[in-house]
Design a protein around this motif. Structure first.
Motif, PDB file in Angstrom:
ATOM      1  N   LEU A 105       0.800  -1.198   0.000  1.00 27.32           N
ATOM      2  CA  LEU A 105       0.000   0.000   0.000  1.00 27.32           C
ATOM      3  C   LEU A 105       0.843   1.263   0.000  1.00 27.32           C
ATOM      4  O   LEU A 105       0.294   2.354   0.034  1.00 27.32           O
ATOM      5  N   ALA A 106       2.119   1.101  -0.026  1.00 29.87           N
ATOM      6  CA  ALA A 106       2.981   2.280  -0.063  1.00 29.87           C
ATOM      7  C   ALA A 106       2.677   3.141  -1.283  1.00 29.87           C
ATOM      8  O   ALA A 106       2.897   4.347  -1.257  1.00 29.87           O
ATOM      9  N   ALA A 107       2.141   2.541  -2.343  1.00 24.10           N
ATOM     10  CA  ALA A 107       1.801   3.279  -3.550  1.00 24.10           C
ATOM     11  C   ALA A 107       0.492   4.050  -3.389  1.00 24.10           C
ATOM     12  O   ALA A 107       0.076   4.744  -4.299  1.00 24.10           O
ATOM     13  N   CYS A 108      -0.157   3.940  -2.223  1.00 27.37           N
ATOM     14  CA  CYS A 108      -1.437   4.607  -1.976  1.00 27.37           C
ATOM     15  C   CYS A 108      -1.365   5.502  -0.741  1.00 27.37           C
ATOM     16  O   CYS A 108      -2.159   5.335   0.189  1.00 27.37           O
ATOM     17  N   PRO A 109      -0.457   6.455  -0.680  1.00 27.99           N
ATOM     18  CA  PRO A 109      -0.309   7.254   0.539  1.00 27.99           C
ATOM     19  C   PRO A 109      -1.521   8.127   0.843  1.00 27.99           C
ATOM     20  O   PRO A 109      -1.658   8.597   1.956  1.00 27.99           O
ATOM     21  N   ARG A 110      -2.402   8.336  -0.129  1.00 27.54           N
ATOM     22  CA  ARG A 110      -3.585   9.169   0.089  1.00 27.54           C
ATOM     23  C   ARG A 110      -4.822   8.344   0.411  1.00 27.54           C
ATOM     24  O   ARG A 110      -5.920   8.879   0.484  1.00 27.54           O
ATOM     25  N   LEU A 111      -4.641   7.064   0.640  1.00 33.55           N
ATOM     26  CA  LEU A 111      -5.749   6.169   0.953  1.00 33.55           C
ATOM     27  C   LEU A 111      -6.434   6.603   2.245  1.00 33.55           C
ATOM     28  O   LEU A 111      -5.782   6.811   3.263  1.00 33.55           O
ATOM     29  N   ALA A 112      -7.759   6.751   2.206  1.00 34.46           N
ATOM     30  CA  ALA A 112      -8.501   7.189   3.387  1.00 34.46           C
ATOM     31  C   ALA A 112      -9.447   6.116   3.914  1.00 34.46           C
ATOM     32  O   ALA A 112      -9.684   6.046   5.109  1.00 34.46           O
ATOM     33  N   VAL A 113      -9.993   5.290   3.033  1.00 37.06           N
ATOM     34  CA  VAL A 113     -10.967   4.278   3.436  1.00 37.06           C
ATOM     35  C   VAL A 113     -10.509   2.922   2.928  1.00 37.06           C
ATOM     36  O   VAL A 113     -10.217   2.768   1.744  1.00 37.06           O
ATOM     37  N   LEU A 114     -10.436   1.955   3.828  1.00 32.31           N
ATOM     38  CA  LEU A 114     -10.010   0.602   3.473  1.00 32.31           C
ATOM     39  C   LEU A 114     -11.045  -0.386   3.983  1.00 32.31           C
ATOM     40  O   LEU A 114     -11.334  -0.427   5.176  1.00 32.31           O
ATOM     41  N   ASN A 115     -11.626  -1.151   3.085  1.00 27.88           N
ATOM     42  CA  ASN A 115     -12.572  -2.187   3.469  1.00 27.88           C
ATOM     43  C   ASN A 115     -11.938  -3.528   3.140  1.00 27.88           C
ATOM     44  O   ASN A 115     -11.823  -3.901   1.978  1.00 27.88           O
ATOM     45  N   ALA A 116     -11.542  -4.242   4.185  1.00 21.70           N
ATOM     46  CA  ALA A 116     -10.922  -5.553   4.029  1.00 21.70           C
ATOM     47  C   ALA A 116     -11.732  -6.598   4.804  1.00 21.70           C
ATOM     48  O   ALA A 116     -11.198  -7.593   5.257  1.00 21.70           O
ATOM     49  N   SER A 117     -13.021  -6.351   4.945  1.00 13.59           N
ATOM     50  CA  SER A 117     -13.860  -7.274   5.699  1.00 13.59           C
ATOM     51  C   SER A 117     -14.125  -8.540   4.899  1.00 13.59           C
ATOM     52  O   SER A 117     -14.023  -8.549   3.675  1.00 13.59           O
ATOM     53  N   HIS A 118     -14.442  -9.609   5.623  1.00 12.88           N
ATOM     54  CA  HIS A 118     -14.800 -10.904   5.032  1.00 12.88           C
ATOM     55  C   HIS A 118     -13.725 -11.458   4.097  1.00 12.88           C
ATOM     56  O   HIS A 118     -14.016 -11.944   3.022  1.00 12.88           O
ATOM     57  N   ASN A 119     -12.469 -11.386   4.498  1.00 14.85           N
ATOM     58  CA  ASN A 119     -11.378 -11.847   3.637  1.00 14.85           C
ATOM     59  C   ASN A 119     -10.531 -12.958   4.231  1.00 14.85           C
ATOM     60  O   ASN A 119      -9.518 -13.319   3.666  1.00 14.85           O
ATOM     61  N   LEU A 176       0.191  -0.878   7.275  1.00 11.14           N
ATOM     62  CA  LEU A 176      -0.792   0.178   7.514  1.00 11.14           C
ATOM     63  C   LEU A 176      -0.111   1.455   7.991  1.00 11.14           C
ATOM     64  O   LEU A 176      -0.672   2.533   7.883  1.00 11.14           O
ATOM     65  N   GLY A 177       1.102   1.338   8.467  1.00 10.05           N
ATOM     66  CA  GLY A 177       1.852   2.516   8.870  1.00 10.05           C
ATOM     67  C   GLY A 177       2.195   3.415   7.698  1.00 10.05           C
ATOM     68  O   GLY A 177       2.517   4.586   7.871  1.00 10.05           O
ATOM     69  N   SER A 178       2.135   2.880   6.494  1.00 11.48           N
ATOM     70  CA  SER A 178       2.426   3.677   5.305  1.00 11.48           C
ATOM     71  C   SER A 178       1.177   4.398   4.792  1.00 11.48           C
ATOM     72  O   SER A 178       1.187   4.925   3.693  1.00 11.48           O
ATOM     73  N   LEU A 179       0.112   4.422   5.603  1.00  8.36           N
ATOM     74  CA  LEU A 179      -1.132   5.074   5.201  1.00  8.36           C
ATOM     75  C   LEU A 179      -1.442   6.230   6.155  1.00  8.36           C
ATOM     76  O   LEU A 179      -2.340   6.149   6.991  1.00  8.36           O
ATOM     77  N   PRO A 180      -0.727   7.346   6.029  1.00 10.75           N
ATOM     78  CA  PRO A 180      -0.887   8.441   6.982  1.00 10.75           C
ATOM     79  C   PRO A 180      -2.244   9.132   6.926  1.00 10.75           C
ATOM     80  O   PRO A 180      -2.612   9.824   7.859  1.00 10.75           O
ATOM     81  N   ARG A 181      -3.001   8.929   5.849  1.00 11.58           N
ATOM     82  CA  ARG A 181      -4.302   9.596   5.719  1.00 11.58           C
ATOM     83  C   ARG A 181      -5.470   8.638   5.937  1.00 11.58           C
ATOM     84  O   ARG A 181      -6.614   8.998   5.680  1.00 11.58           O
ATOM     85  N   LEU A 182      -5.188   7.447   6.435  1.00  7.20           N
ATOM     86  CA  LEU A 182      -6.246   6.463   6.668  1.00  7.20           C
ATOM     87  C   LEU A 182      -7.221   6.987   7.716  1.00  7.20           C
ATOM     88  O   LEU A 182      -6.838   7.310   8.836  1.00  7.20           O
ATOM     89  N   GLU A 183      -8.495   7.078   7.342  1.00  2.00           N
ATOM     90  CA  GLU A 183      -9.540   7.580   8.228  1.00  2.00           C
ATOM     91  C   GLU A 183     -10.478   6.476   8.697  1.00  2.00           C
ATOM     92  O   GLU A 183     -11.067   6.583   9.771  1.00  2.00           O
ATOM     93  N   SER A 184     -10.659   5.457   7.877  1.00  2.00           N
ATOM     94  CA  SER A 184     -11.641   4.426   8.189  1.00  2.00           C
ATOM     95  C   SER A 184     -11.138   3.073   7.697  1.00  2.00           C
ATOM     96  O   SER A 184     -10.664   2.963   6.563  1.00  2.00           O
ATOM     97  N   ILE A 185     -11.246   2.077   8.559  1.00  2.00           N
ATOM     98  CA  ILE A 185     -10.860   0.723   8.158  1.00  2.00           C
ATOM     99  C   ILE A 185     -11.899  -0.251   8.693  1.00  2.00           C
ATOM    100  O   ILE A 185     -12.341  -0.151   9.837  1.00  2.00           O
ATOM    101  N   ASP A 186     -12.320  -1.166   7.833  1.00  4.71           N
ATOM    102  CA  ASP A 186     -13.249  -2.228   8.216  1.00  4.71           C
ATOM    103  C   ASP A 186     -12.553  -3.555   7.968  1.00  4.71           C
ATOM    104  O   ASP A 186     -12.288  -3.921   6.832  1.00  4.71           O
ATOM    105  N   VAL A 187     -12.217  -4.235   9.049  1.00  5.75           N
ATOM    106  CA  VAL A 187     -11.577  -5.550   8.968  1.00  5.75           C
ATOM    107  C   VAL A 187     -12.463  -6.603   9.647  1.00  5.75           C
ATOM    108  O   VAL A 187     -11.975  -7.614  10.132  1.00  5.75           O
ATOM    109  N   SER A 188     -13.753  -6.343   9.664  1.00  7.86           N
ATOM    110  CA  SER A 188     -14.700  -7.240  10.313  1.00  7.86           C
ATOM    111  C   SER A 188     -14.733  -8.611   9.645  1.00  7.86           C
ATOM    112  O   SER A 188     -14.456  -8.739   8.448  1.00  7.86           O
TER     113      SER A 188
END
Length: 185
Positions: free
Chosen positions: A1-15, A64-76
């Motif tokens: 995800l280092a190529a996505c430094p502006r990533l704000a929302v990550l949905n990784a649920s049900h994986n 995830l440390g490479s995502l300084p703009r991460l605002e929301s994450i769903d890992v349910s």
């Protein structure tokens, strides 16, 4: 995800993820760029794509440390046992980790203490909660760890009963033949 430094929302649920420290051996994670964060929050369209969007479709997560703009994450609904990789995410305001086998309350509290913007937290159905002798004390500890939390979901739901197979005609533990024998007796 280092190529996505502006990533704000990550949905990784049900994986079926076992860790938040993903590597190339795990499944691809689909993410939403910061430009589409508002759209994603409102249930809108998919992520933007292109050289200026901060996102190019799909990415393999590495840290995830490479995502300084991460605002929301769903890992349910995964198999995540630790939230430590989220430590120090300064803009993280929403963490959904429902139905994961997170079990160390002290570790959870330490991670929450490092998330100054956290407002929404769901740890429902976590073993740490089921094993706690005093659920209210756990709630109080988590709120002390992250005083910015406005919504905290911790409930434990009983497991769903196993559905019966379709076409099963058994009633009262006896099949049709058993019922006929019992009626004849």
């Amino acid at each position: 995800l280092a190529a996505c430094p502006r990533l704000a929302v990550l949905n990784a649920s049900h994986n079926h993820l076992a860790s938040l420290d993903w590597d190339d051996s795990q499944d691809t994670v689909v993410a939403t760029s910061v430009e589409d964060a508002d759209d994603a929050r409102s249930g809108g369209a998919a992520a933007a794509s292109g050289p200026d969007s901060g996102f190019s479709g799909q990415a393999r997560a590495t840290s995830l440390g490479s995502l300084p703009r991460l605002e929301s994450i769903d890992v349910s609904f995964n198999r995540i046992t630790s939230l430590v990789p989220l430590t120090g995410s300064p803009l993280l305001s929403k963490l959904l980790a429902t139905s994961n086998p997170v079990s160390d309350l002290g570790e959870i509290a330490a991670v929450l203490a490092s998330l100054p913007s956290l407002q929404v937290l769901s740890l429902a159905n976590a073993p740490a909660l089921a094993e706690a002798p005093d659920p209210e004390a756990v709630r109080a500890m988590l709120l002390r760890s992250a005083p910015s939390i406005k919504a905290l979901v911790l409930e434990m739901k009983p497991p769903r009963p196993t559905p019966k197979r379709a076409g099963s005609r058994r009633r009262g533990g006896r099949g049709a033949a058993g019922a006929a024998v019992a009626a004849a007796a």
